[in-house]
Design a protein around this motif. Structure first.
Motif, mmCIF file in Angstrom:
data_model
loop_
_atom_site.group_PDB
_atom_site.id
_atom_site.type_symbol
_atom_site.label_atom_id
_atom_site.label_comp_id
_atom_site.label_asym_id
_atom_site.label_seq_id
_atom_site.Cartn_x
_atom_site.Cartn_y
_atom_site.Cartn_z
ATOM 1 N N GLY A 194 -64.318 20.251 -21.537
ATOM 2 C CA GLY A 194 -65.767 19.591 -21.729
ATOM 3 C C GLY A 194 -66.301 18.885 -22.574
ATOM 4 O O GLY A 194 -66.966 17.675 -23.071
ATOM 5 N N ASP A 195 -65.858 19.681 -23.983
ATOM 6 C CA ASP A 195 -66.620 19.044 -25.028
ATOM 7 C C ASP A 195 -65.838 19.461 -26.462
ATOM 8 O O ASP A 195 -65.106 19.748 -26.686
ATOM 9 N N GLU A 196 -65.988 17.567 -26.513
ATOM 10 C CA GLU A 196 -64.983 16.948 -27.458
ATOM 11 C C GLU A 196 -64.502 17.799 -28.637
ATOM 12 O O GLU A 196 -63.746 17.242 -29.372
ATOM 13 N N TYR A 197 -65.493 18.632 -28.886
ATOM 14 C CA TYR A 197 -65.209 18.829 -30.062
ATOM 15 C C TYR A 197 -64.322 19.883 -29.922
ATOM 16 O O TYR A 197 -63.246 20.167 -30.583
ATOM 17 N N PHE A 198 -64.603 20.840 -28.519
ATOM 18 C CA PHE A 198 -63.351 21.606 -28.441
ATOM 19 C C PHE A 198 -61.571 20.778 -28.373
ATOM 20 O O PHE A 198 -60.913 21.592 -28.682
ATOM 21 N N ARG A 199 -61.788 19.933 -27.855
ATOM 22 C CA ARG A 199 -60.802 19.354 -27.466
ATOM 23 C C ARG A 199 -59.500 19.094 -28.471
ATOM 24 O O ARG A 199 -58.846 19.385 -28.571
ATOM 25 N N ALA B 191 -58.407 9.421 -37.967
ATOM 26 C CA ALA B 191 -59.548 10.413 -38.997
ATOM 27 C C ALA B 191 -59.497 11.886 -38.495
ATOM 28 O O ALA B 191 -60.662 12.504 -39.699
ATOM 29 N N ASN B 192 -59.080 12.531 -37.661
ATOM 30 C CA ASN B 192 -59.607 14.134 -38.047
ATOM 31 C C ASN B 192 -59.356 14.551 -39.120
ATOM 32 O O ASN B 192 -59.091 15.625 -39.123
ATOM 33 N N TRP C 11 -67.110 14.339 -33.685
ATOM 34 C CA TRP C 11 -68.055 14.728 -35.037
ATOM 35 C C TRP C 11 -69.187 15.665 -35.627
ATOM 36 O O TRP C 11 -69.949 15.777 -36.985
ATOM 37 N N HIS C 12 -69.526 16.192 -34.162
ATOM 38 C CA HIS C 12 -70.807 17.108 -34.437
ATOM 39 C C HIS C 12 -71.067 18.218 -35.733
ATOM 40 O O HIS C 12 -72.418 18.399 -36.451
ATOM 41 N N ARG C 13 -69.860 18.691 -36.275
ATOM 42 C CA ARG C 13 -69.512 19.507 -36.401
ATOM 43 C C ARG C 13 -67.995 19.632 -37.304
ATOM 44 O O ARG C 13 -67.767 20.775 -37.544
ATOM 45 N N TRP C 14 -67.826 18.199 -37.026
ATOM 46 C CA TRP C 14 -66.199 18.631 -37.963
ATOM 47 C C TRP C 14 -66.014 18.743 -39.599
ATOM 48 O O TRP C 14 -67.260 18.819 -40.107
#
Length: 530
Positions: free
Chosen positions: A281-286, A328-329, A364-367
């Motif tokens: 549910g957290d797309e950063y993890f996904r 972008a990743n 992109w919170h902590r990319w």
């Protein structure tokens, strides 16, 4: 089973109930001239899309939207006398010193998405269509009909009648059988009944995200019987039950993105190794963990790698990698600061791209550098598999999935061409993937995808050879330094996009888009700007 009118509308109904409307439809055509009784393109260098090298000079005759003649009219720089060439047309385009290719096919596109409404007034469909046409896209497979099947069929049919300035559209309905989206199908029998109804409603194919295995297998069997084509984004909530190789054995037509391929190559595990705190549910993890999949899989040249490759080839499977949508990743700053955002990215779309806790693809919170390194390694292995699959005779097609992750419509498609070349495709192989192979995947190879007599006149007229540098296809052009003027210039290749014999002036299309973007910013001054 729901009434016929509700079939294919499950996802948009849920979005509407959450306050997210469909994108504003296009209803009229304000650009493009023709089709003409007789259109003639004179003296072109033709790159026909089949993989054949360029040839010139060629006169192409189009009558009522279809190619009726292709005459070689001399030698390069030496054209035969006019009386030996095809007779004059009602409209002519001087293609001396120009290149003509087939129109491009985007095998994974979306006409916007209701999600964009979360970030401000949405761009209309006309914005999306004009960006596609301005980048040479003349056919789009709408994967999932995000605005609803009825909405998409309306736009598909209007485009077919040339009532709107838009590419040809192919509608793949969303299959509602996954818990985290919309699930209204719970048994194999329901799956078959739903597919028969959606076929009757007019869908061209089905987009899967997964399903319980018995339902998925029955659905793919029913698709085969009904003549419905299929593609699947093997979502992480479903891929542990069936990877891409499993669904390919059941009859799936194409894999979208990368999901499911890495899992097909696992040999020391069957499920990706996630950390205990992982939360889909957290797309950063996904997306952070998605960049690690191929490193956990069989390596290039191994027995497992070769066995999986060979089985995909034997099955006649197709990959639509959509490399560009995850670009972008591996380099967020490059993608975020692309040349075109200032003039061509709609205000709400730019806002949607920014880090947010709810927007899909805004993670992109902590990319970090570590995330980008993971993805660079992921691309290396992913690209190696796709290029080797192509080299062994497999079909790979171009798709963009733009509208997310800093990829703007049209521009994301051209980036896909660049990335296929990075993967190892030659420029002619890239062009083939973007044209005839996409047509074959969609079952349209008798209609479009190559420049041949009898086919629809889906043609692109280029001022410069696109094979020399795909960057020339961007609406912004490619940066060049002129030694004569001592100035930096931005030449652009594409001059005209011809769809079904209707001739679009790319300059006009781009001017319309710039005007729409400027108006969107003026109407929403509170939104961030590039």
């Amino acid at each position: 089973m729901a009434a016929l009118g509700e079939v294919g509308e499950e996802r948009i109904r849920k979005l509407n109930a959450s306050g997210l409307p469909a994108v504003e439809k296009a209803t009229t055509r304000d650009r493009g001239i023709g089709p003409f009784p007789r259109l003639v393109l004179r003296g072109a260098t033709v790159i026909d899309g089949t993989g054949a090298p360029p040839i010139s000079p060629v006169d192409i005759v189009v009558e009522n939207g279809r190619i009726t003649a292709m005459d070689k009219v001399g030698l390069p720089k030496r054209v035969v006398r006019d009386e030996l060439r095809p007779k004059p047309g009602d409209h002519e385009i001087d293609c001396r010193g120009k290149w003509v290719t087939p129109g491009f096919i985007d095998c994974h596109g979306h006409v916007g998405t209701p999600y964009h409404h979360m970030s401000g007034p949405m761009a209309p469909a006309d914005y999306v269509y004009k960006l596609w046409l301005a980048h040479g896209v003349t056919t789009v497979r709408e994967m999932g009909c995000l605005n609803g099947l009825a909405w998409t069929l309306d736009q598909r049919d209007r485009a077919a009648r040339s009532e709107i300035a838009a590419p040809r559209m192919v509608a793949y309905a969303y299959f509602p059988a996954v818990n985290d989206m919309v699930k209204t199908i719970h048994t194999p029998a329901q799956a078959r009944e739903w597919l028969r109804a959606v076929k009757e409603k007019g869908a061209d194919g089905i987009k899967f995200f997964g399903a319980p295995p018995a339902i998925m297998q029955a659905a793919l069997d029913e698709c085969r019987q009904l003549g419905l084509r299929s593609g699947c984004h093997h979502a992480q909530q479903a891929v542990s039950r069936m990877n891409t190789l499993t669904t390919a054995r059941w009859g799936l037509g194409s894999q979208e993105h990368y999901y499911g391929l890495g899992e097909s190559l696992f040999e020391n595990r069957v499920i990706q190794d996630y950390t205990p705190d992982y939360d889909y549910g957290d797309e950063y993890f996904r997306f952070a963990f998605a960049g690690q999949t191929f490193r956990q899989a069989a390596q290039p040249g191994s027995a497992k790698w070769n066995a999986v490759m060979e089985e995909f080839l034997e099955l006649g499977f197709t990959f639509v990698p959509t490399f560009s949508i995850y670009d972008a990743n591996r380099d967020l700053m490059r993608t975020r600061r692309a040349d075109w955002h200032r003039d061509y990215t709609y205000a709400s779309l730019w806002n949607y791209y920014q880090p947010a806790s709810g927007g899909h693809g805004s993670y992109w919170h902590r990319w970090s550098v570590g995330n980008e390194v993971d993805w660079k390694q992921n691309y290396r292995l992913w690209m190696q598999f796709i290029n080797e699959f192509k080299n062994r005779g497999g079909r790979v097609c171009t798709g963009s999935d733009s509208g997310f992750i800093f990829q703007t419509f049209g521009f994301g498609y051209i980036r896909e061409l660049e990335l296929l070349q990075e993967a190892g495709f030659t420029p002619l192989e890239v062009l083939r993937a973007a044209t005839i192979q996409g047509a074959e995947l969609l079952g349209l190879e008798q209609e479009t995808g190559s420049i041949e007599i009898g086919k629809s006149a889906d043609l692109l007229v280029h001022d410069q050879n696109p094979l020399s540098d795909f960057k020339l296809l961007y609406a912004t052009g490619a940066m060049r330094y002129d030694e004569g003027t001592k100035k930096t210039e931005w030449p652009r290749a594409l001059r005209h996009t011809i769809r079904g014999g209707i001739v679009y002036d790319v300059d006009q299309l781009l001017a319309d888009v710039r005007e729409m973007v400027a108006a969107s910013r003026a109407a929403s001054p509170e939104l961030p700007v590039p």
